[in-house]
Design a protein around this motif. Structure first.
Motif, PDB file in Angstrom:
ATOM      1  N   LEU A 143      -1.084  13.994   1.617  1.00 18.29           N
ATOM      2  CA  LEU A 143       0.148  13.860   2.395  1.00 18.29           C
ATOM      3  C   LEU A 143       1.072  15.056   2.204  1.00 18.29           C
ATOM      4  O   LEU A 143       1.864  15.383   3.090  1.00 18.29           O
TER       5      LEU A 143
ATOM      6  N   ARG B 246      -4.962   5.772  -2.409  1.00 18.06           N
ATOM      7  CA  ARG B 246      -4.489   5.574  -1.032  1.00 18.06           C
ATOM      8  C   ARG B 246      -5.660   5.403  -0.087  1.00 18.06           C
ATOM      9  O   ARG B 246      -5.684   4.482   0.742  1.00 18.06           O
TER      10      ARG B 246
ATOM     11  N   CYS C 107       2.238   8.528  -3.650  1.00 21.71           N
ATOM     12  CA  CYS C 107       0.998   7.793  -3.916  1.00 21.71           C
ATOM     13  C   CYS C 107      -0.184   8.756  -4.000  1.00 21.71           C
ATOM     14  O   CYS C 107      -0.407   9.567  -3.090  1.00 21.71           O
TER      15      CYS C 107
ATOM     16  N   HIS D 190      -1.347   2.925  -8.169  1.00 24.69           N
ATOM     17  CA  HIS D 190      -0.025   3.253  -7.647  1.00 24.69           C
ATOM     18  C   HIS D 190       0.953   3.448  -8.804  1.00 24.69           C
ATOM     19  O   HIS D 190       0.784   2.853  -9.872  1.00 24.69           O
TER      20      HIS D 190
ATOM     21  N   ARG E 236      -3.838  10.441  -3.703  1.00 24.91           N
ATOM     22  CA  ARG E 236      -4.751  10.386  -2.554  1.00 24.91           C
ATOM     23  C   ARG E 236      -5.908   9.404  -2.764  1.00 24.91           C
ATOM     24  O   ARG E 236      -6.241   8.632  -1.858  1.00 24.91           O
TER      25      ARG E 236
ATOM     26  N   VAL F  88       6.116   6.839  -0.514  1.00 26.02           N
ATOM     27  CA  VAL F  88       4.772   6.914   0.068  1.00 26.02           C
ATOM     28  C   VAL F  88       4.080   8.228  -0.289  1.00 26.02           C
ATOM     29  O   VAL F  88       2.897   8.252  -0.647  1.00 26.02           O
ATOM     30  N   HIS F  89       4.802   9.331  -0.223  1.00 26.71           N
ATOM     31  CA  HIS F  89       4.197  10.630  -0.518  1.00 26.71           C
ATOM     32  C   HIS F  89       3.854  10.783  -1.997  1.00 26.71           C
ATOM     33  O   HIS F  89       3.055  11.660  -2.355  1.00 26.71           O
TER      34      HIS F  89
ATOM     35  N   TRP G  26      -7.750   2.042  -0.954  1.00 26.55           N
ATOM     36  CA  TRP G  26      -7.118   0.824  -0.460  1.00 26.55           C
ATOM     37  C   TRP G  26      -7.068   0.809   1.065  1.00 26.55           C
ATOM     38  O   TRP G  26      -7.127  -0.255   1.687  1.00 26.55           O
TER      39      TRP G  26
ATOM     40  N   TRP H  68       0.843  -1.204   0.000  1.00 25.83           N
ATOM     41  CA  TRP H  68       0.000   0.000   0.000  1.00 25.83           C
ATOM     42  C   TRP H  68       0.874   1.248   0.000  1.00 25.83           C
ATOM     43  O   TRP H  68       1.832   1.345   0.765  1.00 25.83           O
ATOM     44  N   THR H  69       0.536   2.183  -0.877  1.00 24.10           N
ATOM     45  CA  THR H  69       1.178   3.496  -1.043  1.00 24.10           C
ATOM     46  C   THR H  69       2.586   3.416  -1.615  1.00 24.10           C
ATOM     47  O   THR H  69       3.300   4.412  -1.624  1.00 24.10           O
ATOM     48  N   CYS H  70       3.001   2.266  -2.124  1.00 18.10           N
ATOM     49  CA  CYS H  70       4.350   2.144  -2.684  1.00 18.10           C
ATOM     50  C   CYS H  70       4.285   2.032  -4.208  1.00 18.10           C
ATOM     51  O   CYS H  70       3.253   2.267  -4.816  1.00 18.10           O
ATOM     52  N   ASN H  71       5.388   1.697  -4.840  1.00 25.83           N
ATOM     53  CA  ASN H  71       5.442   1.486  -6.292  1.00 25.83           C
ATOM     54  C   ASN H  71       6.657   0.621  -6.592  1.00 25.83           C
ATOM     55  O   ASN H  71       7.343   0.167  -5.671  1.00 25.83           O
TER      56      ASN H  71
END
Length: 314
Positions: free
Chosen positions: A176, A216, A211, A75, A213, A208-209, A219, A47-50
């Protein structure tokens, strides 16, 4: 579409990029690194990654493996979808689509999932695509159910109040914003061990930032009500589990429960002092475990074929 923020200017260069098409028509950005014919490893981020979350593993493994990484829907460079497109079933569909697009029929690979990427593999446990292609699985820093009840991100005693606040945090709609010294400290507290090096904290913060909104939040709602316990029991391939002892998002209680429920568990490794971002916090340990699974579980004939081709070229 612009590419997401990456962890640095020296990203591994892929030999091929493609868009896999999932069951509902969603498109998924996938990258292939390394040599054709080499033992295959498929990486599924959280979650929130790539895909850049796996840079350390890709850089190491691509020397003698074929490494496939993809952006989960919404993502990285995989487009966002409509509200109905964020489900554990969609995660399983997407993994099947990536496997079909990047592997030959019946070709086996070691599948590696971190956090939501591990949940993706659990969600696909009964799928024909996973059973066709999975030689072994590595689950890193993940859980199958009761995520908000067990989470220790909110520093309160376990109970209804902590659970309610944790649910609100997972579904928070506030952007974020840019990475700042304060946001780095917050992210480190929530997701990483106290001893994590500043450059690794910065890497995770930038990922993370980046990703968006909407996915995010979408999920986050899915994770709040996650129940993939049956998927764990149906994951009938050799599976190893890794967890950080100081993981606040998915504390080791999850890894221990998963290891106990797996039909073919190859063991649980608890990394002392590490948090949730184990592939970034301890890249050498995670990569070593992947190599161990390749050696133990991929058919010998595949490795032999690669060595034979290398000899012919020489």
């Amino acid at each position: 579409m612009s590419r997401p923020l990456r962890s640095g200017s020296t990203r591994p260069v892929s030999v091929r990029e493609l868009m896999a098409v999932s069951a509902d028509g969603s498109r998924l950005h996938a990258e292939v690194h390394g040599r054709d014919g080499a033992p295959a490893v498929v990486l599924s981020h959280g979650w929130t990654c790539n895909t850049s979350f796996w840079d350390a593993q890709i850089r190491d493994l691509a020397v003698d493996h074929r490494v496939i990484a993809y952006d989960q829907r919404g993502h990285g460079t995989s487009p966002a979808v409509g509200p109905a497109g964020y489900t554990t079933g969609a995660l399983a569909d997407d993994l099947e689509a990536v496997l079909a697009a990047t592997l030959e029929p019946e070709e086996k690979a070691v599948l590696v999932g971190h956090s939501m990427g591990g949940m993706t593999i659990m969600a696909a446990a009964r799928r024909a695509g996973l059973r066709e292609h999975a030689a072994a699985v590595l689950l890193c820093s993940t859980g199958s159910s009761r995520l908000i009840a067990e989470s220790r991100v909110v520093p309160l005693r376990a109970g209804a109040v902590r659970t309610r606040i944790t649910r609100a945090v997972l579904g928070a709609r506030a952007p974020l914003g840019p990475v700042t010294p304060l946001s780095r400290r917050i992210l480190k507290y929530a997701t990483m061990g106290a001893g994590s090096a500043p450059d690794r904290v910065d890497t995770c913060a930038r990922i993370v930032h980046a990703c968006p909104r909407v996915p995010r939040v979408a999920w986050g709602h899915v994770l709040a009500d996650l129940d993939l316990d049956e998927g764990v029991r149906e994951l009938r391939v050799p599976t190893a589990v890794i967890a950080g002892t100081e993981d606040r998002l998915t504390p080791p209680v999850h890894a221990r429960a998963i290891a106990a429920a797996l039909p073919d568990c190859l063991g649980l490794t608890e990394l002392a002092g590490l948090g949730h971002m184990t592939p970034v916090e301890a890249p050498e340990a995670v990569t070593a475990k992947i190599r161990e699974l390749v050696t133990a579980c991929l058919p010998v004939r595949e490795t032999a074929e690669v060595e034979s081709k290398e000899e012919e070229v020489a």
